[in-house]
Design an enzyme around this catalytic site. Structure first.
Site, PDB file in Angstrom:
ATOM      1  N   LYS A   1     -18.395  17.088  -7.146  1.00 24.09           N
ATOM      2  CA  LYS A   1     -18.446  16.526  -5.828  1.00 24.09           C
ATOM      3  C   LYS A   1     -18.036  14.939  -5.883  1.00 24.09           C
ATOM      4  CE  LYS A   1     -21.390  19.450  -3.206  1.00 24.09           C
ATOM      5  NZ  LYS A   1     -22.654  19.651  -2.422  1.00 24.09           N
TER       6      LYS A   1
ATOM      7  N   ARG B   1     -26.892  23.876  -8.786  1.00 27.56           N
ATOM      8  CA  ARG B   1     -25.779  24.709  -8.338  1.00 27.56           C
ATOM      9  C   ARG B   1     -24.463  23.844  -9.094  1.00 27.56           C
ATOM     10  NH1 ARG B   1     -22.109  24.281  -4.431  1.00 27.56           N
ATOM     11  NH2 ARG B   1     -21.444  26.285  -3.449  1.00 27.56           N
TER      12      ARG B   1
HETATM   13  C1  YH5 Z   1     -24.945  22.079  -1.850  1.00 29.36           C
HETATM   14  O1  YH5 Z   1     -24.757  20.934  -2.464  1.00 29.36           O
HETATM   15  N1  YH5 Z   1     -22.379  22.566  -1.568  1.00 29.36           N
HETATM   16  S1  YH5 Z   1     -20.113  23.816  -0.972  1.00 29.36           S
HETATM   17  C2  YH5 Z   1     -16.571  19.333  -2.612  1.00 29.36           C
HETATM   18  C3  YH5 Z   1     -16.107  19.468  -4.053  1.00 29.36           C
HETATM   19  C4  YH5 Z   1     -16.793  20.000  -4.951  1.00 29.36           C
HETATM   20  C5  YH5 Z   1     -17.829  20.809  -4.571  1.00 29.36           C
HETATM   21  C6  YH5 Z   1     -14.394  17.551  -3.520  1.00 29.36           C
HETATM   22  N2  YH5 Z   1     -22.824  24.645  -1.040  1.00 29.36           N
HETATM   23  C7  YH5 Z   1     -23.696  22.788  -1.692  1.00 29.36           C
HETATM   24  O2  YH5 Z   1     -19.664  22.743  -3.631  1.00 29.36           O
HETATM   25  N3  YH5 Z   1     -24.932  24.816  -0.966  1.00 29.36           N
HETATM   26  C8  YH5 Z   1     -21.790  23.555  -1.155  1.00 29.36           C
HETATM   27  O3  YH5 Z   1     -15.166  18.568  -4.649  1.00 29.36           O
HETATM   28  C9  YH5 Z   1     -24.019  23.986  -1.095  1.00 29.36           C
HETATM   29  N4  YH5 Z   1     -26.100  22.926  -1.583  1.00 29.36           N
HETATM   30  C10 YH5 Z   1     -26.236  24.105  -1.279  1.00 29.36           C
HETATM   31  N5  YH5 Z   1     -27.403  24.623  -1.181  1.00 29.36           N
HETATM   32  C11 YH5 Z   1     -19.405  22.106  -1.265  1.00 29.36           C
HETATM   33  C12 YH5 Z   1     -19.072  22.079  -2.856  1.00 29.36           C
HETATM   34  C13 YH5 Z   1     -18.074  21.000  -3.185  1.00 29.36           C
HETATM   35  C14 YH5 Z   1     -17.407  20.260  -2.372  1.00 29.36           C
END
Ligand code: YH5
Length: 260
Positions: free
Chosen positions: A204, A238
């Protein structure tokens, strides 16, 4: 919890095709790397993402659930906020619901109550399209704990057993970089709720804001965050990079269990 990246490719007839073989391969790799859960979905919940229709989400996700049930025994989590997708995915073999809207969408709490599978309730301020515009909190940790506590009580009243509930502070969902860092520093306070805590920080932007790394180069950042989260009581991480994360968390677990 390994994140399965579903990459939708456009199909020549204008229909929609998702790389099922790629999904199977990814799932097999995550299973052999030590994932305990495989999470399907995610694309639609990224900051700024547009809403996906119910039929499009079903078309994308159901074939993947079906394919993975043939491929692996690792439990499958379905990342969705829609009641119909919860029902159909669980009917197709999904074992858990991961809902970034914490079952606030129409019919979602009723659907989850009927299905009686574990459900992750995540905190988000605002809506995916606009949540990063100007998030404001008086006390981010207290707000997240209060929100999750209230959602948990709604779910229990509706008939979801406490044993099936997981909570998640929702890193990056309606939070500034400072909010995310404060939440991670205070993660222990989420345990006062009495439920397993899930943490999603893998790759993230808040990690990139500290190291200056691009999203394609955040493995070390993500491992550091995962270890901090587990040392602060997180039960589920996750992650995109399962092999590396599992190794790091084995070190953390071994040290935690050796304490006297
Ligand atoms: C979460 O924290 N996050 S989707 C932006 C990124 C990298 C990754 C710019 N679904 C979560 O993974 N479900 C997502 O780089 C989730 N907890 C739960 N339970 C977003 C994501 C991401 C977004």
């Amino acid at each position: 919890m390994g994140i399965l990246n579903i990459t939708p490719d456009s199909f020549s007839d204008g229909g929609y095709f998702v790389g099922l073989d790629a999904a199977r391969e990814q799932a097999e790799r995550m299973a052999s790397d030590g994932a305990s859960i495989i999470d399907i979905g995610g694309e639609s919940t990224r900051p700024g993402a547009e809403d996906v229709s119910e039929s499009l989400e079903l078309d994308r996700v159901l074939p993947i659930v079906e394919a993975l049930k043939e491929t692996t025994d690792v439990p499958i989590s379905i990342d969705t906020s829609k009641a119909a997708v919860m029902r159909e995915a669980v009917a197709a073999g999904a074992n858990m619901i991961n809902d970034v809207l914490a079952l606030q969408a129409p019919g979602a709490i009723e659907a989850a109550t009927k299905l009686q599978v574990p459900v992750c309730l995540m905190h988000m301020q605002g809506h995916p399209r606009s949540m990063q515009q100007a998030p404001v909190y008086d006390d981010v940790t207290a707000d997240v704990v209060a929100f999750l506590g209230a959602r948990v009580e709604k779910c229990v009243e509706a008939g979801i057993p406490r044993e099936l509930i997981i909570v998640d502070p929702g890193f990056g969902f309606g939070k500034t970089h400072e909010h995310n860092v404060e939440l991670l520093a205070n993660l222990r306070q989420l345990q006062t709720l009495g439920f397993p805590v899930l943490v999603g920080l893998s790759r993230k932007s808040t990690l990139g804001q500290i190291t200056g790394r691009d999203v394609s180069d955040r493995l070390t950042d993500s491992i550091a965050a995962a270890v901090i989260a587990v040392l602060s009581g997180a039960a589920i991480i996750r992650a995109h990079d399962v092999k590396e994360t599992v190794d790091a968390l084995e070190i953390a677990r071994t040290v935690m269990e050796a304490g006297t």
